[in-house]
Motif scaffolding. Sequence first.
Motif, PDB file in Angstrom:
ATOM      1  N   GLN A  50       0.781  -1.409  -0.007  1.00 46.58           N
ATOM      2  CA  GLN A  50       0.079   0.011  -0.099  1.00 46.58           C
ATOM      3  C   GLN A  50       0.925   1.154  -0.136  1.00 46.58           C
ATOM      4  OE1 GLN A  50      -2.743   0.164   3.290  1.00 46.58           O
ATOM      5  NE2 GLN A  50      -3.582   2.181   2.656  1.00 46.58           N
ATOM      6  N   GLN A  51       1.889   1.247   0.929  1.00 50.99           N
ATOM      7  CA  GLN A  51       2.855   2.706   0.892  1.00 50.99           C
ATOM      8  C   GLN A  51       3.417   2.851  -0.515  1.00 50.99           C
ATOM      9  OE1 GLN A  51       2.638   0.252   3.009  1.00 50.99           O
ATOM     10  NE2 GLN A  51       1.917   1.005   5.263  1.00 50.99           N
ATOM     11  N   LEU A  52       3.891   1.346  -1.249  1.00 49.65           N
ATOM     12  CA  LEU A  52       4.609   1.698  -2.418  1.00 49.65           C
ATOM     13  C   LEU A  52       3.681   2.084  -3.405  1.00 49.65           C
ATOM     14  CD1 LEU A  52       6.918  -1.507  -2.347  1.00 49.65           C
ATOM     15  CD2 LEU A  52       7.679   0.777  -1.785  1.00 49.65           C
ATOM     16  N   GLN A  53       2.712   1.792  -3.409  1.00 52.82           N
ATOM     17  CA  GLN A  53       1.525   2.077  -4.421  1.00 52.82           C
ATOM     18  C   GLN A  53       1.166   3.344  -4.302  1.00 52.82           C
ATOM     19  OE1 GLN A  53      -1.664  -0.661  -3.943  1.00 52.82           O
ATOM     20  NE2 GLN A  53      -1.058  -2.044  -5.521  1.00 52.82           N
ATOM     21  N   SER A  54       1.224   4.174  -2.888  1.00 54.48           N
ATOM     22  CA  SER A  54       0.953   5.438  -2.879  1.00 54.48           C
ATOM     23  C   SER A  54       2.038   6.152  -3.026  1.00 54.48           C
ATOM     24  CB  SER A  54       0.515   5.693  -1.099  1.00 54.48           C
ATOM     25  OG  SER A  54      -0.629   4.887  -0.639  1.00 54.48           O
ATOM     26  N   SER A  55       3.222   5.880  -2.989  1.00 51.14           N
ATOM     27  CA  SER A  55       4.297   6.641  -3.524  1.00 51.14           C
ATOM     28  C   SER A  55       4.233   6.963  -5.088  1.00 51.14           C
ATOM     29  CB  SER A  55       5.485   6.018  -3.087  1.00 51.14           C
ATOM     30  OG  SER A  55       5.701   6.128  -1.469  1.00 51.14           O
ATOM     31  N   ILE A  56       4.212   5.572  -5.867  1.00 57.46           N
ATOM     32  CA  ILE A  56       4.127   5.674  -7.263  1.00 57.46           C
ATOM     33  C   ILE A  56       2.768   6.582  -7.709  1.00 57.46           C
ATOM     34  CG2 ILE A  56       3.648   4.206  -9.066  1.00 57.46           C
ATOM     35  CD1 ILE A  56       5.378   1.945  -7.894  1.00 57.46           C
ATOM     36  N   GLN A  57       1.605   6.473  -7.011  1.00 57.49           N
ATOM     37  CA  GLN A  57       0.495   7.236  -7.296  1.00 57.49           C
ATOM     38  C   GLN A  57       0.794   8.833  -7.445  1.00 57.49           C
ATOM     39  OE1 GLN A  57      -2.816   6.485  -5.372  1.00 57.49           O
ATOM     40  NE2 GLN A  57      -4.247   7.385  -6.683  1.00 57.49           N
ATOM     41  N   ARG A  58       1.467   9.062  -6.267  1.00 56.08           N
ATOM     42  CA  ARG A  58       1.877  10.659  -5.889  1.00 56.08           C
ATOM     43  C   ARG A  58       2.931  11.202  -7.268  1.00 56.08           C
ATOM     44  NH1 ARG A  58       2.200   9.270  -0.493  1.00 56.08           N
ATOM     45  NH2 ARG A  58       4.272   8.833  -0.570  1.00 56.08           N
ATOM     46  N   THR A  59       3.709  10.398  -7.494  1.00 55.93           N
ATOM     47  CA  THR A  59       4.805  10.728  -8.839  1.00 55.93           C
ATOM     48  C   THR A  59       3.764  10.807 -10.077  1.00 55.93           C
ATOM     49  OG1 THR A  59       6.605   9.568  -7.492  1.00 55.93           O
ATOM     50  CG2 THR A  59       6.633  10.119  -9.814  1.00 55.93           C
ATOM     51  N   GLN A  60       3.059   9.893 -10.071  1.00 56.50           N
ATOM     52  CA  GLN A  60       2.137   9.718 -11.150  1.00 56.50           C
ATOM     53  C   GLN A  60       1.257  11.148 -11.526  1.00 56.50           C
ATOM     54  OE1 GLN A  60       0.204   5.855 -11.136  1.00 56.50           O
ATOM     55  NE2 GLN A  60       1.647   5.147 -12.491  1.00 56.50           N
ATOM     56  N   ASN A  89       8.982  11.324  -1.223  1.00 53.41           N
ATOM     57  CA  ASN A  89       8.951   9.566  -1.010  1.00 53.41           C
ATOM     58  C   ASN A  89      10.353   9.268  -0.176  1.00 53.41           C
ATOM     59  OD1 ASN A  89       6.806   9.580  -2.274  1.00 53.41           O
ATOM     60  ND2 ASN A  89       7.573   9.545  -4.180  1.00 53.41           N
ATOM     61  N   LEU A  90      11.371   9.755  -0.148  1.00 52.70           N
ATOM     62  CA  LEU A  90      12.623   9.118   0.359  1.00 52.70           C
ATOM     63  C   LEU A  90      12.530   8.634   1.821  1.00 52.70           C
ATOM     64  CD1 LEU A  90      15.316  11.525  -0.963  1.00 52.70           C
ATOM     65  CD2 LEU A  90      14.672   9.274  -1.729  1.00 52.70           C
ATOM     66  N   ASP A  91      11.533   9.554   2.493  1.00 54.32           N
ATOM     67  CA  ASP A  91      11.354   9.372   3.832  1.00 54.32           C
ATOM     68  C   ASP A  91      10.642   7.780   3.994  1.00 54.32           C
ATOM     69  OD1 ASP A  91      11.873   9.812   6.972  1.00 54.32           O
ATOM     70  OD2 ASP A  91       9.587   9.872   6.705  1.00 54.32           O
ATOM     71  N   THR A  92       9.448   7.764   3.387  1.00 58.66           N
ATOM     72  CA  THR A  92       8.528   6.546   3.192  1.00 58.66           C
ATOM     73  C   THR A  92       9.552   5.449   2.698  1.00 58.66           C
ATOM     74  OG1 THR A  92       6.798   7.825   2.636  1.00 58.66           O
ATOM     75  CG2 THR A  92       6.665   5.540   2.276  1.00 58.66           C
ATOM     76  N   ASN A  93      10.404   5.488   1.767  1.00 57.16           N
ATOM     77  CA  ASN A  93      11.282   4.272   1.391  1.00 57.16           C
ATOM     78  C   ASN A  93      12.194   4.078   2.379  1.00 57.16           C
ATOM     79  OD1 ASN A  93       9.986   4.845  -1.283  1.00 57.16           O
ATOM     80  ND2 ASN A  93      11.671   5.958  -1.888  1.00 57.16           N
ATOM     81  N   ARG A  94      12.678   4.851   3.379  1.00 60.60           N
ATOM     82  CA  ARG A  94      13.741   4.769   4.555  1.00 60.60           C
ATOM     83  C   ARG A  94      13.060   3.750   5.444  1.00 60.60           C
ATOM     84  NH1 ARG A  94      13.930   6.300   9.213  1.00 60.60           N
ATOM     85  NH2 ARG A  94      12.537   7.948   8.831  1.00 60.60           N
ATOM     86  N   ILE A  95      11.742   4.051   5.862  1.00 59.85           N
ATOM     87  CA  ILE A  95      10.887   3.348   6.885  1.00 59.85           C
ATOM     88  C   ILE A  95      10.439   2.097   6.093  1.00 59.85           C
ATOM     89  CG2 ILE A  95       8.748   3.253   7.965  1.00 59.85           C
ATOM     90  CD1 ILE A  95       8.893   6.398   8.169  1.00 59.85           C
TER      91      ILE A  95
END
Length: 243
Positions: free
Chosen positions: A79-89, A153-159
Amino acid sequence: MSRFSSWLAAGAIMVMLGGQEPAQAQWIVFDPNNYVQNVLTAARTLQQINNQITSLQNEAQMLINQAKNLASLPYSSLQQLQSSIQRTQQLLAQAQRIAYDVQQIDRAFSTSYAPATGNQSSQMLVTNAQSRWQNAYTATQDALRVQAGIVGNLDTNRIQTSALVTASQGATGALQATQAGNQLLALNGQQLADLTAALASQGRVQSLETAQRAAAQDQGREQLRRFLTPGQGYQSSNVQMFH
């Protein structure tokens, strides 16, 4: 006579005792061979029971290991990865003016970026120049917004990286380890998607700036030709270049 009387008395006692059955005595007979055979049989039976117990323990442990191998990873970063990709899109989709659309690009290069001709008025040349400048300006703004979203997204990726590495190290079976590895690969894919978006947005800026310079040079040659054409003097006019 006394001796004869004694013999008669003894005979009578024997007759009396002879009429009674003597008590039967019970004897315990010990057979060493039979005892050894019984002990060996009991030992073999005990060994078989121990072997069966060991086999059942091994089967139980095997079932426990299979259950661990089939257990799913309790943590999911999907879910977190999909949210990050969606924000970039979404940031890419919000690109202004000339965006990431082939037909839109073709229309722009057939109008604003088309070579300047003698049939175009001076006002049209100025309008096209203004449009090209606005395209470059908004592309720079869009690139900065995409880059800001990627940095967010970097902080989300770190977590997510920390959580997945912890889950992988604490995996109890093959399935959990595989799922943790797959999610780490998905995280890498999301990071590559962000990198692609950053390169695309920055490449858009550079491409529009290059196209703007090429069109400006072509327009400059046309305007110089008109200025140097005999019989056509320079006429000043009020032109609004930038808003």
